[in-house]
Structure formats: structure tokens, C-alpha cells
Design a protein around this motif. Structure first.
Motif, PDB file in Angstrom:
ATOM      1  N   LYS A 163       0.789  -1.236  -0.056  1.00 17.83           N
ATOM      2  CA  LYS A 163       0.102   0.051  -0.079  1.00 17.83           C
ATOM      3  C   LYS A 163       1.071   1.179  -0.064  1.00 17.83           C
ATOM      4  N   LYS A 166       2.714   2.013  -3.361  1.00 13.41           N
ATOM      5  CA  LYS A 166       1.697   2.259  -4.517  1.00 13.41           C
ATOM      6  C   LYS A 166       1.659   3.622  -4.148  1.00 13.41           C
ATOM      7  N   GLU A 191      -5.418  -2.892  -9.933  1.00 18.29           N
ATOM      8  CA  GLU A 191      -6.827  -2.570 -10.060  1.00 18.29           C
ATOM      9  C   GLU A 191      -7.022  -1.099  -9.436  1.00 18.29           C
ATOM     10  N   ASP A 192      -6.293  -0.957  -8.272  1.00 18.84           N
ATOM     11  CA  ASP A 192      -6.334   0.388  -7.550  1.00 18.84           C
ATOM     12  C   ASP A 192      -5.107   1.453  -7.733  1.00 18.84           C
ATOM     13  N   SER A 278     -15.267  -6.304 -10.865  1.00 13.22           N
ATOM     14  CA  SER A 278     -13.648  -6.061 -10.946  1.00 13.22           C
ATOM     15  C   SER A 278     -13.080  -6.045 -12.150  1.00 13.22           C
TER      16      SER A 278
END
Length: 299
Positions: A163, A166, A191-192, A278
Motif C-alpha cells: 500500500k 503504491k 486495479e487500485d 472487478s
């Protein structure tokens, strides 16, 4: 901008890349998805100038990459098997990177040392493979390149470090217009993070689009009826996939969400709703529509 036109690479008579066309805009975080052996690593090595194309072209800002020292000075590439100077520590590796990259960010380097639980004075060769990969990430990201190329960057990282990494990549794109290309076999991992995603399989790019555009293309429709209509009643929808369980119908439908619900509501359902699929579900559906067996391509 990174641009490939009819890009082809051949090993032992087999095409690892087969006429690939792709554009990656400056400041983008681009996800390159595909199973092992699909051509992801080959494409990254062509972008970085390690490989010379056997056909077509690969350019950065309009310039050929291979044997171009000026362009390569702005590229930081972390392959699936990191290389380190023999006997070097993280500190010594950082010193080497400072001599190679004029924008090496010392503050970011020390921030990364706080994030990754590594002994920066220990010899990297004595570390585990996972720790070696983390050491390579520290120096590759701290180099503050214009183009950061990462092959399976998140392998071996725990959820907290993933996290944080990213967030650092997003900061680089927003604050320095850094372009990051991240290859992974895990769609969920990207994806995020990525604003654009390309899917490569057997040396061909199957999809290449903005992440939000891909998500807006398909919708998961769930509707329950007291008496389920014949499927012909849904003929006005662009249906990709249909499943029925008792009085409930589940569909994957292309089109505008409001228009889909408006159409279905005319059939008097007990309830109807659209759920955003998704990215992995979108890829699987699109692959099946194109006649591919999604098993082994998305896993």
C-alpha cells in the motif's frame, strides 16, 4: 510517451512479441497484465533498451531506445531477477545509483529505508530473495527516473508495504510526471493503482485502455422476478453472459447503467441492480467473448 509500433521480438525462431502496437502516455501508471510467458518481461526489456527489436519500433518521446544513452539515463528498470554489484550493501548500491541518476532522491531513499525492514549495511547477496527484491525496489524508486519499469514489483511484499509503495508511485506520477510501467500476472494487484491497463497474451496485446473506461464498459446485472421472463425479453440488451438461479437472473451486460436498469425495470422485477465488476471479471468476460479460454491467462 512510450510507443511501440509493430514491435516484434524473436527467440529461437519463436515470436515472443508479435507486432505489438501500444502507447503509454507520460505521467501514466500503466499496468501490463499477463500470465507467465505471455511477453510482459520481453516488452519491458525492449522499452528499457536491453533488447533490440527484430521488427517494428519502440520509442520514448519519439527517440529509439536501443543504444541511446541519453534516453536510458532517464529509465530505471527492475527485472524479475534483480542484479547487484558483487558484495554491495544497500548504501553502496545507492551510491552507485547516485552516480548514474542525476535526480536520485536522497530524502525518498531514506523514507524507503524506514518502510522496508532491511539492514542497509548488510551485504545484499546474503539476504533472502524477497529481501533482495525489496533492496532493488528501494534504489530503483529512489533514482526518481522519468520512466520506471517494474517486473512483478509487488511479489513478496506484505499488505502494508504494498500500500505504501503504491502511494509513492502515485506521488511520483503526480509530482514529477514519472511514467511507471508495472508488469504483473495479478490483475487485482493493479486495479487500485493503474490509470491504464494492457493485457498481453502469447505476444499479442488483447486489451489496452483506460482503467475507468474498461470498468464502465461492462455491468453486472442482478434481477429477481416473481415469474422469470423468457430470455428473449432481454433481447434489447447487449448481453455478454447469463446465469439463472431460481427466480434470480445474473447477467453481464455492455452499455450505460441507467439505460440497462430502465430496460429491465419495464419487465417488473422484484428488484434489479447493477454492480461494478472487478477488473479481473472484465478481463475474463472479454477474453471469453473473443474465444479465449480465460483459464491460465488471468491466473
Amino acid at each position: 510517451m512510450i510507443e511501440a509500433q509493430k514491435l516484434t521480438k524473436i527467440f529461437d525462431g519463436k515470436k515472443a512479441l508479435n507486432g505489438v502496437d501500444i502507447k503509454i502516455n507520460s505521467g501514466s501508471i500503466y499496468g501490463l497484465v499477463g500470465s507467465n510467458g505471455s511477453g510482459k518481461s520481453t516488452l519491458l526489456r525492449l522499452i528499457s533498451g536491453i533488447y533490440k527489436p527484430d521488427g517494428g519500433s519502440i520509442t520514448i518521446d519519439g527517440n529509439s531506445v536501443f543504444n541511446n544513452a541519453e534516453i536510458k539515463a532517464g529509465i530505471s528498470y527492475l527485472g524479475d531477477t534483480p542484479y547487484f554489484l558483487p558484495g554491495a550493501t544497500i548504501n553502496e548500491t545507492a551510491k552507485f545509483y547516485r552516480s548514474m541518476y542525476k535526480n536520485f532522491d536522497n530524502a525518498l531513499f531514506h523514507r524507503l529505508l524506514e518502510i522496508f525492514p532491511l539492514d542497509y549495511k548488510a551485504k545484499i547477496a546474503a539476504m533472502s530473495k524477497g529481501m533482495q527484491r525489496q533492496a532493488a525496489l528501494i534504489t530503483a524508486v529512489a533514482a526518481s527516473p522519468r520512466y520506471l519499469l517494474l517486473d512483478e514489483a509487488f511479489d513478496g511484499l506484505d499488505a502494508v508495504i504494498r500500500k505504501t509503495l503504491k502511494r509513492i508511485l502515485i506521488e511520483g506520477a503526480e509530482n514529477r510526471s514519472m511514467t511507471a510501467v508495472i508488469a504483473s500476472h495479478n490483475v487485482k494487484e493493479l486495479e487500485d493503482l493503474c490509470d491504464h491497463v494492457g493485457h498481453i497474451h502469447n505476444g499479442n496485446v488483447l486489451f489496452n485502455d483506460e482503467t475507468e473506461a474498461l470498468k464502465g464498459r461492462l455491468h453486472k446485472l442482478q434481477a429477481a422476478f416473481r415469474r422469470v421472463p423468457e430470455l428473449s425479453a432481454f433481447s434489447g440488451l447487449d448481453i455478454v453472459k447469463t446465469e439463472r438461479s431460481g427466480s434470480v437472473i445474473n447477467m453481464v451486460v455492455r452499455g450505460n447503467e441507467d439505460e440497462i436498469l430502465s430496460y429491465v425495470n419495464r419487465l417488473s422485477p422484484v428488484f434489479a441492480e447493477c454492480i461494478e465488476p472487478s477488473l479481473e471479471e472484465i478481463f475474463i468476460c472479454e477474453l471469453e467473448v473473443q474465444g479465449y479460454d480465460s483459464k491460465g491467462i488471468t491466473e
